[in-house]
Write an enzyme that holds these catalytic residues in place. Structure first.
Site, PDB file in Angstrom:
ATOM      1  N   THR A 177       0.748   4.916  -0.739  1.00  8.28           N
ATOM      2  CA  THR A 177       1.947   4.276  -1.012  1.00  8.28           C
ATOM      3  C   THR A 177       2.920   5.105  -0.698  1.00  8.28           C
ATOM      4  OG1 THR A 177       0.739   3.741  -3.346  1.00  8.28           O
ATOM      5  CG2 THR A 177       3.082   3.645  -3.342  1.00  8.28           C
ATOM      6  N   LYS A 179       6.881  -6.611   4.193  1.00  4.77           N
ATOM      7  CA  LYS A 179       7.933  -6.768   3.227  1.00  4.77           C
ATOM      8  C   LYS A 179       9.183  -6.966   4.033  1.00  4.77           C
ATOM      9  CE  LYS A 179       5.672  -3.686  -0.232  1.00  4.77           C
ATOM     10  NZ  LYS A 179       5.813  -2.401  -0.981  1.00  4.77           N
ATOM     11  N   GLU A 233      -3.761 -12.456  -5.914  1.00  9.03           N
ATOM     12  CA  GLU A 233      -2.328 -12.531  -5.175  1.00  9.03           C
ATOM     13  C   GLU A 233      -2.532 -13.794  -4.009  1.00  9.03           C
ATOM     14  OE1 GLU A 233      -1.407  -7.756  -5.427  1.00  9.03           O
ATOM     15  OE2 GLU A 233      -2.320  -8.480  -3.670  1.00  9.03           O
ATOM     16  N   ARG A 242      -6.680  -1.499   3.034  1.00  9.49           N
ATOM     17  CA  ARG A 242      -5.500  -0.329   2.271  1.00  9.49           C
ATOM     18  C   ARG A 242      -5.714   0.905   3.209  1.00  9.49           C
ATOM     19  NH1 ARG A 242      -2.531  -1.170  -2.316  1.00  9.49           N
ATOM     20  NH2 ARG A 242      -3.038   1.049  -2.907  1.00  9.49           N
ATOM     21  N   ARG A 244       1.708   2.660   7.350  1.00  8.39           N
ATOM     22  CA  ARG A 244       3.030   3.440   6.798  1.00  8.39           C
ATOM     23  C   ARG A 244       3.007   4.692   7.283  1.00  8.39           C
ATOM     24  NH1 ARG A 244       1.160   1.604   0.512  1.00  8.39           N
ATOM     25  NH2 ARG A 244       2.330  -0.262   0.360  1.00  8.39           N
ATOM     26  N   TYR A 253       4.456  -8.608  -8.536  1.00  5.86           N
ATOM     27  CA  TYR A 253       4.367  -6.965  -9.168  1.00  5.86           C
ATOM     28  C   TYR A 253       4.188  -6.785 -10.642  1.00  5.86           C
ATOM     29  CZ  TYR A 253       5.354  -5.069  -4.425  1.00  5.86           C
ATOM     30  OH  TYR A 253       5.255  -4.470  -3.258  1.00  5.86           O
ATOM     31  N   PHE A 285      11.129   1.735 -11.352  1.00  3.06           N
ATOM     32  CA  PHE A 285      11.562   1.309 -10.064  1.00  3.06           C
ATOM     33  C   PHE A 285      11.405  -0.393 -10.064  1.00  3.06           C
ATOM     34  CE2 PHE A 285       7.141   3.091  -9.710  1.00  3.06           C
ATOM     35  CZ  PHE A 285       6.521   2.175  -9.250  1.00  3.06           C
ATOM     36  N   HIS A 314       2.535  -4.498   2.165  1.00  2.00           N
ATOM     37  CA  HIS A 314       1.761  -4.730   0.936  1.00  2.00           C
ATOM     38  C   HIS A 314       0.466  -5.087   1.211  1.00  2.00           C
ATOM     39  CE1 HIS A 314       0.271  -5.707  -3.401  1.00  2.00           C
ATOM     40  NE2 HIS A 314      -0.151  -6.966  -2.668  1.00  2.00           N
ATOM     41  N   ASN A 350       8.438   0.888   2.166  1.00  2.26           N
ATOM     42  CA  ASN A 350       7.116   1.236   2.894  1.00  2.26           C
ATOM     43  C   ASN A 350       6.426   0.011   3.783  1.00  2.26           C
ATOM     44  OD1 ASN A 350       6.283  -0.314   0.688  1.00  2.26           O
ATOM     45  ND2 ASN A 350       5.161   1.576  -0.277  1.00  2.26           N
TER      46      ASN A 350
HETATM   47  P1  IDP Z   1       1.152   0.053  -3.281  1.00  7.04           P
HETATM   48  O1  IDP Z   1       2.033  -0.523  -2.578  1.00  7.04           O
HETATM   49  O2  IDP Z   1       0.452   1.158  -2.292  1.00  7.04           O
HETATM   50  O3  IDP Z   1      -0.296  -0.582  -3.700  1.00  7.04           O
HETATM   51  P2  IDP Z   1       1.940   0.423  -5.979  1.00  7.04           P
HETATM   52  O4  IDP Z   1       1.724   1.631  -6.692  1.00  7.04           O
HETATM   53  O5  IDP Z   1       1.203  -1.000  -6.442  1.00  7.04           O
HETATM   54  O6  IDP Z   1       1.796   0.845  -4.445  1.00  7.04           O
HETATM   55  O7  IDP Z   1       3.439   0.137  -5.853  1.00  7.04           O
HETATM   56  C1  IDP Z   1       3.908  -1.158  -5.388  1.00  7.04           C
HETATM   57  C2  IDP Z   1       5.184  -0.854  -4.729  1.00  7.04           C
HETATM   58  O8  IDP Z   1       6.275  -0.160  -5.544  1.00  7.04           O
HETATM   59  C3  IDP Z   1       5.041   0.249  -3.580  1.00  7.04           C
HETATM   60  O9  IDP Z   1       4.620  -0.057  -2.098  1.00  7.04           O
HETATM   61  C4  IDP Z   1       6.395   0.904  -3.266  1.00  7.04           C
HETATM   62  O10 IDP Z   1       7.146  -0.007  -2.345  1.00  7.04           O
HETATM   63  C5  IDP Z   1       7.045   0.716  -4.655  1.00  7.04           C
HETATM   64  N1  IDP Z   1       6.861   2.130  -5.386  1.00  7.04           N
HETATM   65  C6  IDP Z   1       5.778   2.606  -6.019  1.00  7.04           C
HETATM   66  N2  IDP Z   1       6.116   3.663  -6.544  1.00  7.04           N
HETATM   67  C7  IDP Z   1       7.479   4.038  -6.275  1.00  7.04           C
HETATM   68  C8  IDP Z   1       8.516   4.908  -6.648  1.00  7.04           C
HETATM   69  O11 IDP Z   1       8.075   6.009  -7.497  1.00  7.04           O
HETATM   70  N3  IDP Z   1       9.757   4.729  -6.289  1.00  7.04           N
HETATM   71  C9  IDP Z   1       9.956   3.485  -5.740  1.00  7.04           C
HETATM   72  N4  IDP Z   1       9.251   2.690  -5.311  1.00  7.04           N
HETATM   73  C10 IDP Z   1       8.052   2.784  -6.037  1.00  7.04           C
HETATM   74 MG    MG Z   2      -0.263  -1.823  -5.388  1.00  7.85          MG
END
Ligand code: IDP
Ligand code: MG
Length: 160
Positions: A102, A20, A137, A96, A113, A60, A68, A126, A123
């Site tokens: 996450t 990212k 994707e 993963r 991460r 997304y 968010f 992706h 973070n």
């Molecule tokens: P992932 O990237 O671990 O698969 P997802 O739940 O798919 O996590 O969420 C996508 C992205 O959205 C996360 O990598 C993170 O950057 C952001 N994100 C997820 N949950 C939150 C939150 O509670 N606050 C802010 N950003 C979030």
């Molecule tokens: Mg995800």
């Protein structure tokens, strides 16, 4: 001999990985790529992309409606992203694991991460979370001709 064998379906498993904008800005491209490369996974597509807001929303799509979502898609479209397809046995699930949880503070040390990030909204990486999302994707980010199929001499030292 092995090198003449067709690769099995498992070895051809593919996942979508993106560094990212925060990972790119912080100079973490090579560290992240090195982990996948050293594990033995094969890079089959890579490009630097600056996604539009609209494209980030498509990526997304499953998170639409979350509080968010707007900030997340603003952020993904805020600068260059390294988009990649990595191939190899177990690469979706192991990718993963490599990435970690996450929330970076919940990620184990040794994960990407865990080692390089602090907050959930920054973070740095992706990775597809399953075979279906990997397929979708990869299709969203890459044209079929941008994904290469090739053999590496080291394949025979990675798979029996
Ligand atoms: P992932 O990237 O671990 O698969 P997802 O739940 O798919 O996590 O969420 C996508 C992205 O959205 C996360 O990598 C993170 O950057 C952001 N994100 C997820 N949950 C939150 C939150 O509670 N606050 C802010 N950003 C979030
Ligand atoms: Mg995800």
């Amino acid at each position: 001999t092995f090198v003449d064998q067709e690769l099995s379906a498992a070895e051809l498993e593919r996942t979508f990985i993106a560094i990212k904008p925060d990972g790119v800005q912080r100079g973490l491209i090579s560290d992240i790529i090195a982990r996948f490369e050293k594990k033995g996974y094969k890079l089959v597509a890579i490009k630097l992309v600056h996604p539009t807001k609209d494209f980030a929303e498509k990526h997304y799509d499953d998170l639409k409606g979350r509080p968010f979502f707007n900030g997340l898609t603003d952020f993904l479209s805020s600068g260059p992203v390294v988009a990649m397809v990595w191939e190899g046995q177990g690469v979706i699930k192991y990718g993963r694991k490599f990435i970690g949880a996450t929330a970076p503070l919940a990620s184990e040390p040794g994960t990407i991460r865990g080692d390089f990030a602090i907050s959930v909204g920054r973070n740095i990486i992706h990775g597809s979370d399953g075979p279906e999302t990997a397929k979708d994707e990869i299709a969203l980010w890459f044209k079929p001709e941008e994904i290469l199929t090739y053999k590496k001499e080291t394949d025979k030292w990675l798979y029996e």
